[in-house]
Design a protein around this motif. Structure first.
Motif, PDB file in Angstrom:
ATOM      1  N   ASN A   2      -1.344  -4.448 -10.048  1.00 54.12           N
ATOM      2  CA  ASN A   2      -1.557  -5.222  -8.827  1.00 54.12           C
ATOM      3  C   ASN A   2      -1.251  -6.701  -9.043  1.00 54.12           C
ATOM      4  O   ASN A   2      -0.948  -7.127 -10.156  1.00 54.12           O
ATOM      5  CB  ASN A   2      -2.957  -4.991  -8.255  1.00 54.12           C
ATOM      6  CG  ASN A   2      -4.037  -5.555  -9.137  1.00 54.12           C
ATOM      7  OD1 ASN A   2      -3.827  -6.502  -9.894  1.00 54.12           O
ATOM      8  ND2 ASN A   2      -5.206  -4.963  -9.045  1.00 54.12           N
ATOM      9  N   ARG A  40       0.823  -1.211   0.000  1.00 58.14           N
ATOM     10  CA  ARG A  40       0.000   0.000   0.000  1.00 58.14           C
ATOM     11  C   ARG A  40       0.847   1.246   0.000  1.00 58.14           C
ATOM     12  O   ARG A  40       0.468   2.267  -0.565  1.00 58.14           O
ATOM     13  CB  ARG A  40      -0.919   0.022   1.222  1.00 58.14           C
ATOM     14  CG  ARG A  40      -1.864  -1.143   1.280  1.00 58.14           C
ATOM     15  CD  ARG A  40      -2.982  -0.886   2.250  1.00 58.14           C
ATOM     16  NE  ARG A  40      -4.035  -0.175   1.576  1.00 58.14           N
ATOM     17  CZ  ARG A  40      -5.301  -0.578   1.567  1.00 58.14           C
ATOM     18  NH1 ARG A  40      -5.656  -1.636   2.221  1.00 58.14           N
ATOM     19  NH2 ARG A  40      -6.199   0.107   0.924  1.00 58.14           N
ATOM     20  N   LYS A  84       0.870   4.710  -2.336  1.00 59.40           N
ATOM     21  CA  LYS A  84       0.844   6.057  -1.797  1.00 59.40           C
ATOM     22  C   LYS A  84       1.997   6.873  -2.352  1.00 59.40           C
ATOM     23  O   LYS A  84       1.841   8.033  -2.702  1.00 59.40           O
ATOM     24  CB  LYS A  84       0.973   6.008  -0.268  1.00 59.40           C
ATOM     25  CG  LYS A  84      -0.293   5.602   0.441  1.00 59.40           C
ATOM     26  CD  LYS A  84      -1.414   6.569   0.192  1.00 59.40           C
ATOM     27  CE  LYS A  84      -1.777   7.372   1.416  1.00 59.40           C
ATOM     28  NZ  LYS A  84      -2.916   8.270   1.182  1.00 59.40           N
TER      29      LYS A  84
END
Length: 99
Positions: free
Chosen positions: A59, A37, A41
């Motif tokens: 992903n 994650r 960011k």
DNA sequence: AAAGTGACGGTCT
DNA sequence: AAGACCGCCACTT
């Protein structure tokens, strides 16, 4: 500039054209497993005109994680490198392109 | 200070 | 095969 960002940029910069890498793998290669994650960011903060190949990051299911306008931009970039992406962001045979 | 929020991912149904 | 669940961590509210 954190150490994490530094290594992230380095690894990304050396990712060859036509190759893909997942958020999780990228995090792991930076020495921070389980920080997928945070990769997202960090990439989100890149300037719009960056030269880093941020669009080669997908992903773990071989799909584009971006939505809306950004989704279309990433899709276009990938297609420009010869990959085929369906309307849901899924890249055909993505395993063949993993770095 | 506590709760919510992602450009995520592994497991278990 | 696909979706629900939960862990994860830096930020923002």
């Amino acid at each position: 500039m954190t150490e994490f960002e530094q290594s992230l940029y380095n690894i990304l910069a050396s990712l060859p054209k036509g190759k893909l890498i997942s958020y999780g793998q990228l995090a792991k290669q930076c020495g921070y497993p389980n920080h997928a994650r945070h990769v997202g960011k960090t990439l989100a903060k890149l300037p719009k005109d960056t030269r880093l190949p941020w669009f080669r990051v997908v992903n773990s299911q071989g799909k584009i994680s971006l939505v809306g306008d950004a989704f279309l931009r990433q899709k276009a970039y990938l297609e420009a490198e010869g990959l085929s992406v369906n309307e849901f962001g899924k890249i055909s045979h993505y395993r063949d392109y993993l770095a």
